[in-house]
Design an enzyme around this catalytic site. Structure first.
Site, mmCIF file in Angstrom:
data_model
loop_
_atom_site.group_PDB
_atom_site.id
_atom_site.type_symbol
_atom_site.label_atom_id
_atom_site.label_comp_id
_atom_site.label_asym_id
_atom_site.label_seq_id
_atom_site.Cartn_x
_atom_site.Cartn_y
_atom_site.Cartn_z
ATOM 1 N N TYR A 1 -1.554 -1.422 10.337
ATOM 2 C CA TYR A 1 -1.655 -1.419 8.853
ATOM 3 C C TYR A 1 -0.627 -0.918 8.325
ATOM 4 O O TYR A 1 0.064 -1.392 7.390
ATOM 5 C CB TYR A 1 -2.988 -0.577 8.464
ATOM 6 C CG TYR A 1 -3.399 -0.727 6.864
ATOM 7 C CD1 TYR A 1 -3.960 -1.959 6.403
ATOM 8 C CD2 TYR A 1 -2.864 0.206 6.091
ATOM 9 C CE1 TYR A 1 -3.874 -2.122 5.100
ATOM 10 C CE2 TYR A 1 -3.057 0.095 4.521
ATOM 11 C CZ TYR A 1 -3.679 -1.058 3.968
ATOM 12 O OH TYR A 1 -3.942 -1.040 2.840
ATOM 13 N N SER B 1 0.889 -1.112 -0.086
ATOM 14 C CA SER B 1 0.122 -0.084 0.063
ATOM 15 C C SER B 1 0.749 1.061 0.095
ATOM 16 O O SER B 1 1.921 0.997 0.524
ATOM 17 C CB SER B 1 -0.831 0.097 1.354
ATOM 18 O OG SER B 1 -1.705 1.368 1.471
#
Ligand SMILES: NC(=O)c1ccc[n+]([C@@H]2O[C@H](COP(=O)([O-])OP(=O)(O)OC[C@H]3O[C@@H](n4cnc5c(N)ncnc54)[C@H](O)[C@@H]3O)[C@@H](O)[C@H]2O)c1
Length: 267
Positions: free
Chosen positions: A156, A143
């Site tokens: 995350y 990401s």
């Protein structure tokens, strides 16, 4: 487009969103695909979509954070489809939206288990097959949040940064065996906020979607992408057109990590 003809691909988390788009695109490119997800109905729907396109696919229910299930995913693929050539470590989760001191240890662990341990486990069980034939392609879906930090997403961000560096490390260890390992860092992709949407009230969903649209509008390309725009890059990385690419961290982010929003200062 039959760049993956004769190849077998495993795509984790392919019941929905980006994983579903990658599974469909790889099947369209000629690969036989193992669709895998914790959600049986969603995974089976993706299989039906591939079969309707004239492609070839099976479904193997897998929680990628569980070693025995990750091993079963690879073993079943090899026995049912005759081998494995491509592994896409896509399944992932966001975790709670909170600052670190507010995150429960179990919640932090769960994000690590799915995002980082799951990537480790599926790679671990696929690699012996790749080593045996001195060929294999791993694509990790990281990401932009693994490159730049974002608010209230410590677990995350940390896991996605971990996946990026794991990609480089695997490229070093397995390059001599002609196994290529690359990562894609998606930016704002329109997956209806992923599975998180199901946890939000209708009002929260409208609010979160609007905030996301607004954030995407501030980036260079000024919009969210469709999952298919990530899938086409995954197909490229899996194919022979990317034969000299390994350890590459490929942003598919509309330019959002190339700059920051200058706002009024740009005028
Ligand atoms: N959508 C975005 O904007 C975006 C941006 C950057 C990175 N990503 C990454 O892309 C990947 C896919 O995201 P998405 O937006 O398509 O999400 P999504 O929630 O739409 O789909 C993820 C799928 O993974 C499955 N999954 C979750 N935990 C699993 C587990 N333990 N084992 C097996 N399957 C599991 C879910 O059931 C779901 O079907 C994730 O790794 C995510 O972090 C997404």
């Amino acid at each position: 487009m039959s760049t993956l003809l004769g190849k077998v691909a495993v795509v984790t988390g392919s019941g929905n969103g980006i994983g579903r788009a990658i599974a469909l695109a790889m099947a369209e490119a000629g690969a036989a695909v193992t669709v895998s997800d914790v959600l049986v109905e969603d995974g089976e729907r993706t299989v039906r979509e591939i079969l309707a396109l004239g492609g070839s696919a099976i479904f193997v229910r897998t929680d990628i954070s569980v070693a025995a299930e990750a091993q079963n995913l690879i073993d079943t693929t090899v026995s049912a489809l005759g081998g494995i050539d491509i592994l896409v470590n896509n399944a992932g989760m966001g975790g709670s939206s909170a600052r670190l001191h507010e995150i429960e240890p179990d919640d932090f662990d769960r994000v690590l288990d799915v995002n980082l341990r799951g990537t480790f486990l599926c790679s671990k069980f696929a690699l012996p097959h790749f080593l045996a034939k001195r060929d294999g392609r791993i694509i990790n879906i990281a990401s932009t949040y693994g490159i730049v930090a974002a608010p209230k997403s410590a677990a995350y961000c940390a896991t996605k940064a971990g996946i990026i560096h794991l990609t480089r490390q695997l490229a070093v260890d397995y390059g001599p065996d002609q196994i290529r390992v690359n990562a894609i860092c998606p930016g704002y992709i329109d997956t209806s906020l992923g599975r998180r949407a199901a946890l939000l009230s209708a009002e929260e969903l409208v609010d979160a979607s609007a905030r996301r649209e607004k954030a995407a509008a501030m980036q260079p390309l000024g919009r969210q992408a469709q999952p298919s725009e990530v899938a086409s890059v995954a197909v490229f990385l899996a194919g022979d057109g990317a034969s000299f690419m390994t350890g590459s961290i490929v942003t598919v982010d509309g330019g959002c990590t190339t700059t920051f929003n200058y706002g009024e200062a740009s005028n």
